[in-house]
Design an enzyme around this catalytic site. Structure first.
Site, PDB file in Angstrom:
ATOM      1  N   ASP A 156      47.201  35.348  32.260  1.00 59.32           N
ATOM      2  CA  ASP A 156      45.957  35.928  32.747  1.00 59.32           C
ATOM      3  C   ASP A 156      44.796  35.233  32.042  1.00 59.32           C
ATOM      4  O   ASP A 156      44.699  35.269  30.810  1.00 59.32           O
ATOM      5  CB  ASP A 156      45.964  37.433  32.417  1.00 59.32           C
ATOM      6  CG  ASP A 156      44.883  38.174  33.182  1.00 59.32           C
ATOM      7  OD1 ASP A 156      44.188  37.539  33.991  1.00 59.32           O
ATOM      8  OD2 ASP A 156      44.742  39.392  32.954  1.00 59.32           O
ATOM      9  N   ASP A 175      42.902  33.850  38.899  1.00 64.37           N
ATOM     10  CA  ASP A 175      42.990  33.725  37.450  1.00 64.37           C
ATOM     11  C   ASP A 175      44.231  34.344  36.829  1.00 64.37           C
ATOM     12  O   ASP A 175      44.291  34.505  35.623  1.00 64.37           O
ATOM     13  CB  ASP A 175      41.735  34.313  36.801  1.00 64.37           C
ATOM     14  CG  ASP A 175      41.550  35.775  37.154  1.00 64.37           C
ATOM     15  OD1 ASP A 175      42.229  36.248  38.076  1.00 64.37           O
ATOM     16  OD2 ASP A 175      40.734  36.449  36.521  1.00 64.37           O
ATOM     17  N   GLU A 176      45.215  34.716  37.613  1.00 58.89           N
ATOM     18  CA  GLU A 176      46.449  35.205  36.998  1.00 58.89           C
ATOM     19  C   GLU A 176      47.647  34.877  37.862  1.00 58.89           C
ATOM     20  O   GLU A 176      47.536  34.748  39.080  1.00 58.89           O
ATOM     21  CB  GLU A 176      46.381  36.712  36.709  1.00 58.89           C
ATOM     22  CG  GLU A 176      46.080  37.558  37.912  1.00 58.89           C
ATOM     23  CD  GLU A 176      46.123  39.056  37.598  1.00 58.89           C
ATOM     24  OE1 GLU A 176      47.006  39.469  36.835  1.00 58.89           O
ATOM     25  OE2 GLU A 176      45.282  39.787  38.136  1.00 58.89           O
TER      26      GLU A 176
END
Lengths: 372, 417
Positions: free
Chosen positions: B41, B134-135
């Site tokens: 993350d 973003d993860e």
């Protein structure tokens, strides 16, 4: 309450009750069946607030009384008891428990007070008549497959039962449609049904009603009001709210000008459709019908999985025609035919097609074609 | 106990600092070499990218988000100290942190950085499941021999590379399934590395609140609490069939999660399950004409996307959010799948008629789900709606015109509302 009742009798009554109660519900008492013992019988009452079933069964009543207990649990217990067992149900009215005893098996079930059980308000019925079970069975069995499940068209989520004007006079008619297919089934109008208001009988009620109609030639007492319908045998009474909505004018949907006629053995046709549809895994498989001079070619072409073709001998004398249908819809209407050949009346590849059994006008089906 | 230095990637057995570089940034765990499911993350991703590209922002609180009615999409860690959280309404965020620099966000840049991170992850394993820009989940099972290093080392190397080459930091959660990996990545943020091993799974979970479970929002929390379930320990006391009886399909999942079990696999490019679009209004509205215009435009957007992907859906969903943020969703199942704007609009419109009048609303969404291929869609006419086929033909003709002359070449009057 203290009663003894034969296992088979109890199983039937509780079976009916547990199918009415909602599996997942937030009001605990709606999962229960209300048992009321008096004289020489016990009545079993279950409801989901839209449908209420009361089943009266003979029993040996030692002490009159009433209580409620989980319909599903009681049904499971009775189902697992040996055939022919005598079941004793005892409730002392104070402990909040029902004792169930059969042979060496003993169960204790939690009860809820009978006062909390919602009993459906009785209403004035405008029309009361009686109809033989086979007649009602045919009306609903042949129409129910076309009931819609579309939530936004809630007024199609049932069978529209009403009095209609047919060629041979007034009839009792059931219609169901989901916009893709339609079934219109007629029966002789029973005495006393002339003033019946048209009502939309919900899908679940149609399913529950079917269990009442299992006994062959019994007369069923039918009562209808604007908001409710009731079906009753001497033992069982099924009361249901009807769908509050207006059923669309279906008469303009039924094609009258279709002239291209194909006659085919319904069973052979259904089997062939089923076979060719196997190659496609899609939910809505399209089957193409190519008609030319007493010859029908059924084909399915599924680009990802394969293709299939089958030829059938039919009676067809009109010009060549290519038309596609959802395989499932074709199977369903073909399986409604039980005595004679299936007669299909086409217009063009984009227009609704009509199907009936031989020359019988009392059961008519309409199905919308698919682009293929 | 196996330990690893996250700075120089040296592996060692004991000690509170790296024996090679003296760094205190170490991770030690008895199962360090045997765990292989990870969740990566990025830390305050959008804000970090902004700070990287504009060093002046480095020591200032930065909030990405926007619009008069907007919400915070990302807040940097400085802003978070002041209490700013993502999804918080902007006015509230500015009340907590009036000195914050608010940026609208540069989506293309974020997508580009995300692509670069993805490329680095691809070097570790082909089994990547991105959850957003973003993860992502990574399954490194069986890669130890290929890389000559256990997954933990490769993951530490990944975040080190992200920092060195891309100038952003990420946090790693390493465990034995997806649920725990995701929980772990949150334990040591930012720039963290946390491990949850098999041995301590149940003891770790027991005192934790059940809202840790992804998908347990305030409503689900409330119904769990009504059943006396606050923590995983509470949850574990329930039998499987009790949970299913009470919570339906979710019950089965809850039963397993209570024991730290999660059998979902890391699947690359999980198939799309639904297509939907929504819009938050500039001002709350109850005006049926305005709402009707929105329903149409959203239906058209959903339809455009479905057509572009060659997909169609059997279920149409209408989503409404009231002024008090209460969410209302209604669904309708069609007899066959559709990708036509006209049918999506009409179905959503009928759903609106059923729930609609009680506005005002602040958000409206339209979507389709239970997706199938387009071949099977919209091929049958509607007996009760004889003009449906004509409208479908008109829509296909419109599509052909827009294809050739651009999306604005022809529009429905309805869309101008």
């Amino acid at each position: 309450m203290k009663i003894s009742i034969e296992r088979g009798t109890l199983l039937k009554a509780v079976g009916q009750a547990q199918s009415v109660v909602e599996r997942r519900n937030t009001i605990p008492i709606l999962a229960n069946v209300l048992m009321e013992a008096e004289g020489d019988s016990v009545s079993f009452r279950a409801t989901d607030l839209d449908i209420e079933v009361v089943d009266k069964a003979p029993a040996q009543v030692e002490r009159a009384g009433a209580t409620t207990v989980s319909a599903v649990t009681l049904h499971e217990i009775v189902r697992k008891l040996p055939d022919g067992a005598l079941v004793q149900l005892v409730d002392d009215g104070a402990s909040g428990k029902l004792e169930v005893t059969a042979g060496r098996s003993h169960f204790t079930l939690a009860t809820l007070p009978k006062e909390d059980f919602p009993v459906m308000a009785s209403s004035e019925y405008q029309s009361n008549f009686s109809a033989p079970a086979p007649v009602l069975r045919r009306l609903f069995d042949k129409s129910k497959f076309a009931i819609s499940t579309e939530e936004t068209r809630y007024y199609l989520n049932g069978v529209y039962m009403h009095v209609a004007e047919a060629e041979e006079g007034r009839v009792l008619r059931c219609v169901a449609t989901d916009g893709h297919r339609l079934a219109r089934i007629d029966a002789d109008l029973p005495d006393g049904a002339e003033d019946m208001p048209g009502v939309i009988v919900p899908r679940k009620t149609v399913g529950e009603l079917r269990k009442l109609l299992d006994d062959d030639d019994m007369q069923i007492a039918v009562s209808v009001s604007e908001t409710k319908i009731r079906f009753a045998t001497p033992e069982i009474t099924l009361t249901s709210k009807v769908i509050d909505g207006t059923f669309p004018d279906y008469s303009r949907v039924i094609p009258i000008g279709n002239t291209r006629q194909m006659e085919v053995d319904a069973q052979e046709f259904a089997k062939a459709v089923d076979r060719v549809a196997t190659v496609s895994s899609e939910r809505s498989r399209a089957v193409k019908l190519q008609l030319d001079e007493d010859r029908l070619v059924l084909s399915v072409n599924a680009p990802d999985s394969g293709a299939a073709e089958e030829e059938l001998a039919v009676a067809y004398g009109d010009e060549k025609l290519e038309i596609g249908f959802n395989a499932k819809y074709l199977l369903e209407i073909a399986s409604q035919v039980d005595r004679e050949n299936a007669v299909f009346l086409f217009n063009s590849a984009g227009d609704p097609t009509l199907m009936r059994e031989g020359t019988d006008q009392s059961a008519v089906y309409v199905v919308m074609p698919m682009r293929v | 106990m196996p330990a690893l230095c996250r700075d120089c990637l040296t592996r060692f057995e004991t000690g509170r600092r790296c024996p090679a570089c003296r760094s205190p940034r170490i991770v030690a765990h008895p199962e360090l070499d045997s765990l292989s499911i990870a969740h990566m993350d990025c830390d305050a991703f959008y804000a970090s990218v902004e700070k990287r590209d504009n060093p002046e922002l480095r020591d200032k609180p930065v909030i990405i988000g926007g619009g008069k009615r907007g919400v915070v999409s990302t807040a940097c860690y400085i802003a978070r100290i002041k209490g700013v959280r993502s999804a918080m309404p902007m006015f509230q965020a500015l009340k907590l942190c009036p000195e914050a620099v608010v940026l609208k966000g540069r989506m293309e840049t974020y997508v580009e950085v995300s692509r670069q991170v993805r490329a680095m992850m691809e070097e570790l394993t082909p089994s990547i499941e991105p959850l957003s820009l973003d993860e992502a989940f990574l399954d490194l099972t069986g890669t130890a021999r290929l890389h000559g290093q256990p997954p933990a080392v490769m993951l530490a190397r990944l975040t080190r590379r992200m920092k060195a080459e891309l100038g952003i930091t990420g946090s790693i959660g390493l465990s034995h399934n997806k649920f725990l990996a995701k929980v772990a990545s949150d334990l040591d943020k930012p720039h963290g590395f946390a491990v949850i091993g098999r041995a301590e799974t149940e003891a770790f979970l027991a005192p934790k609140p059940v809202r840790l479970i992804w998908g347990i929002g305030p409503a689900a929390q409330e119904s769990l609490e009504a059943a006396g379930i606050r923590t995983f320990a509470d949850l574990k006391r329930w039998e499987k069939d009790q949970l299913i009886a009470r919570f339906g399909a979710m019950g089965d999942r809850l039963y397993h999660l209570a024991r730290g079990e999660d059998r979902r696999r890391v699947t690359r490019d999980a198939p799309v399950k639904s297509i939907s679009n929504e819009t938050t209004f500039g001002e709350d509205t109850a005006d049926p004409d305005i709402l009707d215009g929105h329903i149409w435009r959203l239906a058209e957007k959903v339809s455009d996307r479905a057509k572009a992907k060659g997909q169609a859906g059997r279920v149409v969903t209408l989503k409404l959010k009231r002024a008090n943020h209460r969410l209302l969703t209604r669904q309708s199942r069609l007899p066959d799948a559709t990708q036509m704007a006209d049918r999506i609009y009409r179905t959503a419109r009928e759903l609106f008629e059923i729930v609609g009048p009680e506005g005002p609303y602040r958000l409206l969404g339209v979507g389709i789900s239970q997706l199938t291929g387009a071949e099977a869609a919209d091929r049958a006419g509607d007996l009760l709606d004889p003009h449906a086929l004509q409208r479908a033909q008109a829509e296909r003709a419109t599509d052909a015109i827009r294809e050739r002359f651009g999306p604005d070449a022809i529009v429905k009057g309805r869309s101008l509302r």
